[in-house]
Design a protein around this motif. Structure first.
Motif, PDB file in Angstrom:
ATOM      1  N   MET A   1      39.455  31.398  49.151  1.00 19.50           N
ATOM      2  CA  MET A   1      40.538  31.396  48.175  1.00 19.50           C
ATOM      3  C   MET A   1      41.166  30.007  48.003  1.00 19.50           C
ATOM      4  O   MET A   1      41.834  29.740  47.012  1.00 19.50           O
ATOM      5  CB  MET A   1      41.590  32.425  48.539  1.00 19.50           C
ATOM      6  N   LEU A   2      40.934  29.099  48.959  1.00 20.79           N
ATOM      7  CA  LEU A   2      41.454  27.741  48.828  1.00 20.79           C
ATOM      8  C   LEU A   2      40.579  26.877  47.922  1.00 20.79           C
ATOM      9  O   LEU A   2      41.035  25.844  47.424  1.00 20.79           O
ATOM     10  CB  LEU A   2      41.567  27.076  50.207  1.00 20.79           C
ATOM     11  N   THR A   3      39.352  27.293  47.733  1.00 17.76           N
ATOM     12  CA  THR A   3      38.429  26.534  46.876  1.00 17.76           C
ATOM     13  C   THR A   3      38.143  27.235  45.555  1.00 17.76           C
ATOM     14  O   THR A   3      37.477  26.671  44.689  1.00 17.76           O
ATOM     15  CB  THR A   3      37.103  26.294  47.621  1.00 17.76           C
TER      16      THR A   3
ATOM     17  N   TRP B   1      48.298  23.294  59.276  1.00 17.19           N
ATOM     18  CA  TRP B   1      47.835  24.051  60.449  1.00 17.19           C
ATOM     19  C   TRP B   1      46.651  23.339  61.102  1.00 17.19           C
ATOM     20  O   TRP B   1      46.582  23.238  62.327  1.00 17.19           O
ATOM     21  CB  TRP B   1      47.468  25.468  60.000  1.00 17.19           C
ATOM     22  N   LEU B   2      45.724  22.830  60.304  1.00 17.06           N
ATOM     23  CA  LEU B   2      44.581  22.096  60.837  1.00 17.06           C
ATOM     24  C   LEU B   2      45.017  20.811  61.535  1.00 17.06           C
ATOM     25  O   LEU B   2      44.534  20.475  62.624  1.00 17.06           O
ATOM     26  CB  LEU B   2      43.598  21.759  59.707  1.00 17.06           C
ATOM     27  N   ALA B   3      45.944  20.094  60.910  1.00 17.84           N
ATOM     28  CA  ALA B   3      46.390  18.811  61.468  1.00 17.84           C
ATOM     29  C   ALA B   3      47.077  18.989  62.814  1.00 17.84           C
ATOM     30  O   ALA B   3      46.968  18.127  63.695  1.00 17.84           O
ATOM     31  CB  ALA B   3      47.330  18.120  60.489  1.00 17.84           C
ATOM     32  N   HIS B   4      47.755  20.100  63.004  1.00 16.79           N
ATOM     33  CA  HIS B   4      48.435  20.345  64.268  1.00 16.79           C
ATOM     34  C   HIS B   4      47.449  20.497  65.423  1.00 16.79           C
ATOM     35  O   HIS B   4      47.837  20.363  66.588  1.00 16.79           O
ATOM     36  CB  HIS B   4      49.308  21.602  64.163  1.00 16.79           C
TER      37      HIS B   4
ATOM     38  N   ASN C   1      35.627  26.724  61.058  1.00 20.21           N
ATOM     39  CA  ASN C   1      34.494  25.898  60.643  1.00 20.21           C
ATOM     40  C   ASN C   1      34.252  25.941  59.133  1.00 20.21           C
ATOM     41  O   ASN C   1      33.532  25.107  58.598  1.00 20.21           O
ATOM     42  CB  ASN C   1      33.221  26.362  61.370  1.00 20.21           C
ATOM     43  N   ILE C   2      34.844  26.921  58.474  1.00 24.19           N
ATOM     44  CA  ILE C   2      34.642  27.075  57.034  1.00 24.19           C
ATOM     45  C   ILE C   2      35.996  27.185  56.346  1.00 24.19           C
ATOM     46  O   ILE C   2      36.878  27.921  56.802  1.00 24.19           O
ATOM     47  CB  ILE C   2      33.800  28.331  56.718  1.00 24.19           C
TER      48      ILE C   2
ATOM     49  N   CYS D   1      41.519  18.569  57.582  1.00 18.86           N
ATOM     50  CA  CYS D   1      42.812  18.515  56.899  1.00 18.86           C
ATOM     51  C   CYS D   1      42.709  17.697  55.611  1.00 18.86           C
ATOM     52  O   CYS D   1      43.147  18.141  54.543  1.00 18.86           O
ATOM     53  CB  CYS D   1      43.859  17.911  57.830  1.00 18.86           C
ATOM     54  N   LEU D   2      42.112  16.516  55.701  1.00 20.94           N
ATOM     55  CA  LEU D   2      41.963  15.655  54.523  1.00 20.94           C
ATOM     56  C   LEU D   2      41.066  16.293  53.472  1.00 20.94           C
ATOM     57  O   LEU D   2      41.300  16.140  52.265  1.00 20.94           O
ATOM     58  CB  LEU D   2      41.399  14.297  54.943  1.00 20.94           C
ATOM     59  N   GLN D   3      40.051  17.018  53.929  1.00 20.83           N
ATOM     60  CA  GLN D   3      39.155  17.687  52.992  1.00 20.83           C
ATOM     61  C   GLN D   3      39.905  18.750  52.186  1.00 20.83           C
ATOM     62  O   GLN D   3      39.727  18.864  50.969  1.00 20.83           O
ATOM     63  CB  GLN D   3      37.992  18.324  53.747  1.00 20.83           C
ATOM     64  N   VAL D   4      40.753  19.511  52.864  1.00 21.56           N
ATOM     65  CA  VAL D   4      41.517  20.560  52.182  1.00 21.56           C
ATOM     66  C   VAL D   4      42.523  19.959  51.201  1.00 21.56           C
ATOM     67  O   VAL D   4      42.759  20.503  50.113  1.00 21.56           O
ATOM     68  CB  VAL D   4      42.234  21.452  53.216  1.00 21.56           C
ATOM     69  N   LEU D   5      43.104  18.808  51.572  1.00 23.86           N
ATOM     70  CA  LEU D   5      44.137  18.189  50.735  1.00 23.86           C
ATOM     71  C   LEU D   5      43.583  17.319  49.608  1.00 23.86           C
ATOM     72  O   LEU D   5      44.355  16.868  48.754  1.00 23.86           O
ATOM     73  CB  LEU D   5      45.056  17.317  51.607  1.00 23.86           C
TER      74      LEU D   5
END
Length: 348
Positions: free
Chosen positions: A118-120, A139-142, A113-114, A149-153
């Motif tokens: 370290m990714l941000t 991993w999220l997209a799977h 959920n969060i 997924c789009l938010q992370v990318l």
């Protein structure tokens, strides 16, 4: 060969070179136009990794372990293996990466959920952070978590990761899933610029997505059906928030619009076929008597202000449903049935 023949040959060669030059330049221009991104080779990636390890003051023993991973070249055309090898190297050198990847192996994506800090964290090395974001987004997209997924990318460009094809592929699939047609087509076209170098699964699915989404029209039953499918996906994942409520409202609004258009068409057809026996091919004069024996009364029983399809009795509502969904595919009928069920719930 005499002087005159030599001059003639030189002229022919000159004309030939002039003739092919535009074609050659045109081909080069076309190649440069298409290839707006490229795959980094393994040696370049290893050099970037060595730079990170040096700046991060990783121990000599760990660097030797990592060097062993890279001794055997990756022969496969699947560049996602290069991403996996890079992340394994980061995991050996960085405790936080090691803990994160271990957590991904044991935690269902639906529990994510969060976004990990370290990714941000922009203080992290860009080479590490961007490739780790891609790994995490995949991993999220799977697990069909396309929004996350789009938010992370978001904001990552092909030049910032070792596997740009995977970046563009999951951006395209994400936008396709949430019905962002224009952005989806942009990502697909960008991905297919290097079609010959893509894994076959990427190029095949990209072409299928393009053929699927290109004819999609706004406010069509096809779009409504897809919105309903996306709502079901979100609810199944426990993502019943503002986005779901907005999509539900959009579905109702689009169906209301379609039903209103159907009513208008039906009224126009009835008006066009209800001229009566006194019809004429020429317009009536203002003072002429057109005849007819009717009393001139108007039946007001079906002209009530505020009447709409949502206020129909159950039997009439079912009849309207059958008329609207006649000859439509099953998934469209399900959409319309759900529409009437929601209207009934709202009335209750």
């Amino acid at each position: 060969m005499n002087f005159k023949s030599t001059i003639a040959c030189a002229a022919v060669v000159t004309l030939f070179c002039v003739a092919i030059a535009p074609t050659t330049v045109s081909a080069q221009d076309e190649l440069e136009k298409r290839a707006t991104w490229s795959f980094p080779d393994q040696l370049t990636v290893k050099a970037d990794l060595d730079k990170y390890l040096s700046e991060s003051e990783v121990s000599e023993a760990i660097q030797q372990q990592i060097a062993i991973l890279w001794e055997i070249p990756i022969e496969s055309d699947d560049r996602s293996l290069l991403l996996d090898q890079l992340i394994n190297s980061f995991a050996l050198a960085n405790k936080d990466v090691r803990e994160l990847t271990a957590r991904l192996d044991t935690t269902p994506a639906t529990a994510a959920n969060i976004i990990p800090t370290m990714l941000t964290d922009e203080s992290q090395d860009d080479f590490l952070r961007n490739n780790l974001r891609l790994f995490y987004a995949r991993w999220l997209a799977h697990s069909d978590l396309q929004d996350e997924c789009l938010q992370v990318l978001e904001g990552i460009t092909p030049s910032q990761v070792v596997d740009p094809a995977t970046l563009l592929f999951y951006q395209a699939t994400g936008y396709h899933r949430i019905l962002a047609k224009d952005v989806c087509l942009q990502k697909i076209d960008l991905l297919l610029e290097n079609e010959e170098q893509l894994p076959r699964r990427y190029s095949t699915i990209a072409k299928l997505m393009k053929a699927d989404v290109e004819p999609l029209k706004s406010d069509s039953l096809d779009e409504v059906a897809r919105l309903m499918a996306d709502i079901r996906r979100r609810l199944k994942l426990g993502r019943a928030g503002t986005r779901v409520r907005k999509e539900e409202d959009d579905v109702i609004a689009k169906l209301d619009k379609m039903i209103e258009e159907l009513e208008q068409q039906q009224q126009q057809q009835q008006s066009g076929s209800g001229g009566g026996s006194s019809s004429s091919s020429s317009p009536a004069q203002d003072s002429s008597n057109l005849g007819g024996s009717g009393p001139g009364n108007v039946d007001n029983k079906s002209v009530k202000e505020g009447d709409d399809w949502g206020a129909l009795p159950p039997r009439e509502r079912q009849k309207a449903l059958q008329q609207i969904s006649k000859e439509l595919p099953a998934h469209y009928r399900e959409v319309i049935e759900e529409y009437f069920r929601k209207l009934a719930r709202d009335e209750g």
